[in-house]
Design an enzyme around this catalytic site. Structure first.
Site, short mmCIF file in Angstrom:
data_model
loop_
_atom_site.label_atom_id
_atom_site.label_comp_id
_atom_site.label_asym_id
_atom_site.label_seq_id
_atom_site.Cartn_x
_atom_site.Cartn_y
_atom_site.Cartn_z
NE ARG A 173 -6.88 1.12 0.80
CZ ARG A 173 -6.20 0.16 0.56
NH1 ARG A 173 -4.91 0.11 0.50
NH2 ARG A 173 -6.52 -0.86 -0.46
CB CYS A 190 -2.17 2.46 4.08
SG CYS A 190 -3.33 2.60 2.66
NE ARG A 209 2.24 -4.23 0.06
CZ ARG A 209 1.16 -3.56 0.28
NH1 ARG A 209 1.41 -2.68 1.23
NH2 ARG A 209 0.04 -3.96 0.14
CG ASP A 257 -4.57 0.37 -7.99
OD1 ASP A 257 -4.79 1.10 -7.06
OD2 ASP A 257 -5.05 -0.52 -7.95
CE LYS A 266 -1.06 -5.25 -5.59
NZ LYS A 266 -1.82 -5.13 -4.41
CG ASN A 267 -5.08 -5.48 -6.53
OD1 ASN A 267 -4.03 -6.12 -5.83
ND2 ASN A 267 -5.03 -4.37 -7.10
#
Ligand code: EPU
Length: 424
Positions: free
Chosen positions: A125, A120, A403, A311, A22-23
């Site tokens: 962030r 968030c 997500r 993560d 994803k990233n």
């Protein structure tokens, strides 16, 4: 809204294929704004964040199609969309990573108006380092009515450091690097992020005609070129998804054979799992996680790549909650990223948080209850805990999980988990 329901206590066994990252996919898709001609990108996962990115790019004039072989074709037609420069609040609030259109837009269209991403639950962030880098390349930046407005007639190469209070910045490096590839002259980015996802973006840009060297190090040198062309490209496998499935195998004392894993991107995760007592082997094509041993507690510190990724922190926390003895987790990237610890406590875990550390006294058994997901990786940690908890775990607010993980309940149930998605 859906929830996930898990009956804990089933050993996972079988084969799984890991999806594209994803990233890596998100900034690479954004970088298509810079290219002349179509690009076909393979390995893009079918998850909500990618669908959000597609909407953002379509809003900017992108023509995006799913091809039969599973790849995504992305075309931006030069000249037709010059005035489309906005990534609106409605879309950016859904996904903070949409800020990665800022650099490509500014570089290609001379102006970008991107909703200022808020904080968030994983932390503040800020994007000050992104803006510092883009300013150094010669752009004017102002913030009005919640939007960052960046403009420049032609960006100019320079030397920039992206060092911040918590180290460097992953998406900030992607933004500045993407902006610099079409700038006049040479740009040197010091203290650049060297995460595999940043490397993948650099390889993608080079295939499209960019001249980036130092890939994989903390100093990137970018010689500006006049034009980039469309390319066929395959995204790297998702190291966080792979690490999550490794812990699913480990926590259930199962045996999982994984395909499409880059072990070289997972060195810190694999070393830590081995230290805990998990057996991980590879034959070049497959990586096998097998766990018959008694596990040991461990101390973990998250740091930028090649260190242990933030993560993976929630997933390690879930595992260590089930390992008798004292473990300490130190979070060096997002010091407040411990919201999942409160939910794990509801399942019987013994965790004391004293930012930026969490001390865990492992217990041999967790118990199922109702828990709430606060962010994507927190959700992964709660699913892992649910797989071994006694009784039933109900996981609410799973839109966070959707997500970043494609059909997580289906893939875990194929491995033998008793897990279902139900409407609340
Ligand atoms: N930071 C600043 N100023 C900035 C940018 C960042 O101080 O301008 C700070 C952050 O507050 C944080 C640290 O620097 O303390 C690192 O943040 P970074 O910018 O590297 O994070 P990011 O690029 O916004 C990406 C991933 C995250 C992952 C982090 C760290 C994407 C789309 N997101 O975010 O992934 O946690 O790097 O590795 O690539 C996830 O996938 O669940 C996720 C949150």
């Amino acid at each position: 809204m859906d929830k996930i329901v898990i009956e804990g206590g089933h050993r996972l066994e079988g084969k799984i294929r890991i999806n594209g990252a994803k990233n890596a996919a998100l900034p690479i898709m954004a970088a298509c704004l810079l290219l002349h001609g179509p690009s076909r990108i393979k390995g893009i996962p079918n998850i909500v964040d990618i669908r959000t990115q597609i909407r953002i790019l379509e809003n900017l004039g992108g023509e995006i199609q799913h091809l039969e072989d599973g790849s995504l074709e992305i075309i931006f037609r030069d000249g037709e969309n010059k005035e489309k420069i906005t990534a609106p609040y409605d879309l950016v609030r859904k996904m903070r990573a949409s800020v990665c259109v800022l650099g490509p837009l500014l570089s290609k269209r001379g102006k970008a108006k991107v909703s200022y991403p808020g904080g968030c639950v994983i932390g503040q962030r800020p994007i000050d380092l992104h803006l510092k880098g883009l300013k150094a390349l010669g752009s004017d930046i102002e913030t009005t009515e919640g939007y960052v407005i960046a403009s420049a007639s032609r960006l100019k190469g320079t030397r920039i450091s992206l060092k911040g209070q918590y180290g460097t910045t992953v998406l900030g490096t992607s933004n500045v690097m993407s902006a610099a590839v079409l700038a006049e002259g040479t740009t040197i980015i010091d203290d650049a992020a060297c995460e595999p996802e940043v490397q993948d973006l650099a390889h993608f840009l080079n295939k499209a005609g960019a001249r980036i060297s130092g890939i994989g190090s903390n100093t990137l040198t970018i010689e500006g070129v006049k034009e980039l062309h469309g390319v066929d490209y395959e995204i790297i496998p998702d190291r966080i998804e792979a690490g999550t499935f490794m812990i699913a195998g480990a926590i259930t004392k199962g045996e999982i054979i994984m395909e499409n894993v880059r072990n070289d991107h997972l060195t810190a995760t694999i070393e830590k799992l081995r230290e805990i007592g998990v057996e991980i082997t590879t034959n070049g094509k497959h990586t096998t996680v097998k766990s018959n041993n008694k596990y040991r507690p461990a101390d973990i510190t998250t740091t930028p790549y090649p260190g242990l990724p933030t993560d993976m922190q929630a997933q390690f926390m879930a595992l260590l909650c089930t390992v008798p003895g004292k473990s300490v987790i130190t979070e060096k990237i997002f010091p407040d990223r411990f919201i999942h610890s409160a939910e794990l406590r509801r399942m019987g875990a013994d965790i004391q948080v004293n930012v930026p550390c969490a001390t865990i006294n492992g217990t041999p058994s967790l118990s199922g209850t109702h828990v709430m997901v606060s962010d994507l990786r927190a959700g992964a940690g709660l699913v892992l805990a649910g797989l071994v908890a006694k009784g039933t775990t109900h996981i609410h607010r799973i839109y966070h999980l959707d997500r970043g993980y494609e059909q997580i309940e289906k893939r875990l149930s194929q491995l033998g988990a008793n897990i279902t998605r139900v409407k609340e």
